[in-house]
Design an enzyme around this catalytic site. Structure first.
Site, short mmCIF file in Angstrom:
data_model
loop_
_atom_site.label_atom_id
_atom_site.label_comp_id
_atom_site.label_asym_id
_atom_site.label_seq_id
_atom_site.Cartn_x
_atom_site.Cartn_y
_atom_site.Cartn_z
N LEU A 108 -3.28 36.03 -8.55
CA LEU A 108 -3.52 36.62 -9.87
C LEU A 108 -2.16 36.73 -10.52
CD1 LEU A 108 -6.07 39.49 -9.09
CD2 LEU A 108 -6.53 37.40 -10.38
N ASP A 109 -2.05 36.35 -11.79
CA ASP A 109 -0.74 36.34 -12.41
C ASP A 109 -0.25 37.76 -12.72
OD1 ASP A 109 -1.80 37.15 -14.89
OD2 ASP A 109 -2.09 35.10 -15.57
N LEU A 110 0.96 37.86 -13.23
CA LEU A 110 1.62 39.14 -13.44
C LEU A 110 0.76 40.14 -14.20
CD1 LEU A 110 4.30 40.84 -13.37
CD2 LEU A 110 4.85 39.78 -15.58
N SER A 112 -2.55 40.06 -14.72
CA SER A 112 -3.96 40.12 -14.33
C SER A 112 -4.16 41.19 -13.26
CB SER A 112 -4.43 38.75 -13.81
OG SER A 112 -4.35 37.78 -14.84
#
Length: 264
Positions: A108-110, A112
């Site tokens: 999951l990106d920063l 999210s």
């Protein structure tokens, strides 16, 4: 008659130890970061037995333990990587001190949030990430802009934005107030930042993205920042082919709050 120790390829052994995926382990071997019984490993076909000593970046690696899986409610502001060149806080640095070496199933990106699966078995992580599993990944997405429900529905047929082709996405409008709306978005395989890019192609800005499920595993009411291990029974039920490994004695390298070496 004494039974010979079971041997397996070192890249697979490292993956089962939770060091990295098999592919990343092979890259680490190429970079000269792996030693076996004090000698540099130069080929991923090198075999390891239970009596061997394996080191990554000079640190000994504990032998593979039984397969374990955790649900983690990732907050925003953490990167899903073991090393961040920008010095940002990582998911792995936020885990409890007594956690064993783990890697994530996907990322999951920063910015999210939501469900992130963690495992001590790199082989399992690789298997759960495969598109061939067909596992549905569901998200709650808050967007800013005017939602065109017909264009949302058309995403189910696949889409192309900025020259990139994306697979089928199911997106439904849940609620809206002014220029803000909540959507439920589901997909079975995803490219990097796919939801954000596809919504941008619909002139919608994603202001919040929360993963609520990954295959049969649900975020449910797990509090933000909380971690909960999936029981062995549920793991067997949901992953009947998950490899069963006998528990081995703990070594001094286990349970330390140190991120697993990775090629990330």
């Amino acid at each position: 008659m004494t039974q010979e120790p079971r041997a397996e390829r070192i890249a697979k052994w490292l993956a089962r130890s939770g060091v990295a995926s098999r592919r990343d382990a092979e890259r680490m071997i190429e970079e000269g970061r792996i030693r076996l019984n004090g000698q540099p490993v130069t080929h991923p076909a090198t075999f390891v037995s239970d009596n061997d000593i394996v080191q990554v970046n000079g640190e000994p690696v504990a032998p593979p333990q039984r397969t374990r899986l955790w649900r983690y409610h990732k907050p925003d502001g953490l990167v899903t990587t073991h090393r961040d060149p920008e010095g940002r806080r990582t998911v792995f640095s936020a885990l409890p001190e007594d956690m064993p070496r783990v890697i994530s199933v996907g990322r999951l990106d920063l910015n999210s949030e939501g469900l992130l699966l963690l495992t001590n078995d790199g082989e399992l992580a690789r298997r759960l990430e495969l598109p061939s599993n067909g596992w549905l990944r569901r998200y709650r997405v808050r967007v800013f802009g005017v939602v065109d429900e017909a264009r949302l529905a058309a995403l189910a047929n696949g889409s192309v934005f900025d020259g990139v082709r994306y697979g089928p996405i199911t997106a439904e409008l849940d609620s809206s107030k002014g220029d803000n709306a909540w959507l439920t978005v589901s997909l079975r395989e995803g490219k990097n930042r796919e939801i954000r890019k596809v919504m941008s192609g619909l002139n919608l800005h994603v202001s919040r993205l929360i993963r609520t499920s990954y295959g049969p595993f649900q975020l449910g009411v797990l509090p933000r920042g909380a971690l909960e291990e999936v029981s062995p029974r549920v793991l067997r039920d949901q992953l009947p082919k998950a490899e069963e490994r006998p528990a081995k004695p703990r070594t001094r390298t286990e349970g330390q709050n140190r991120p697993a070496p990775s090629g990330d």
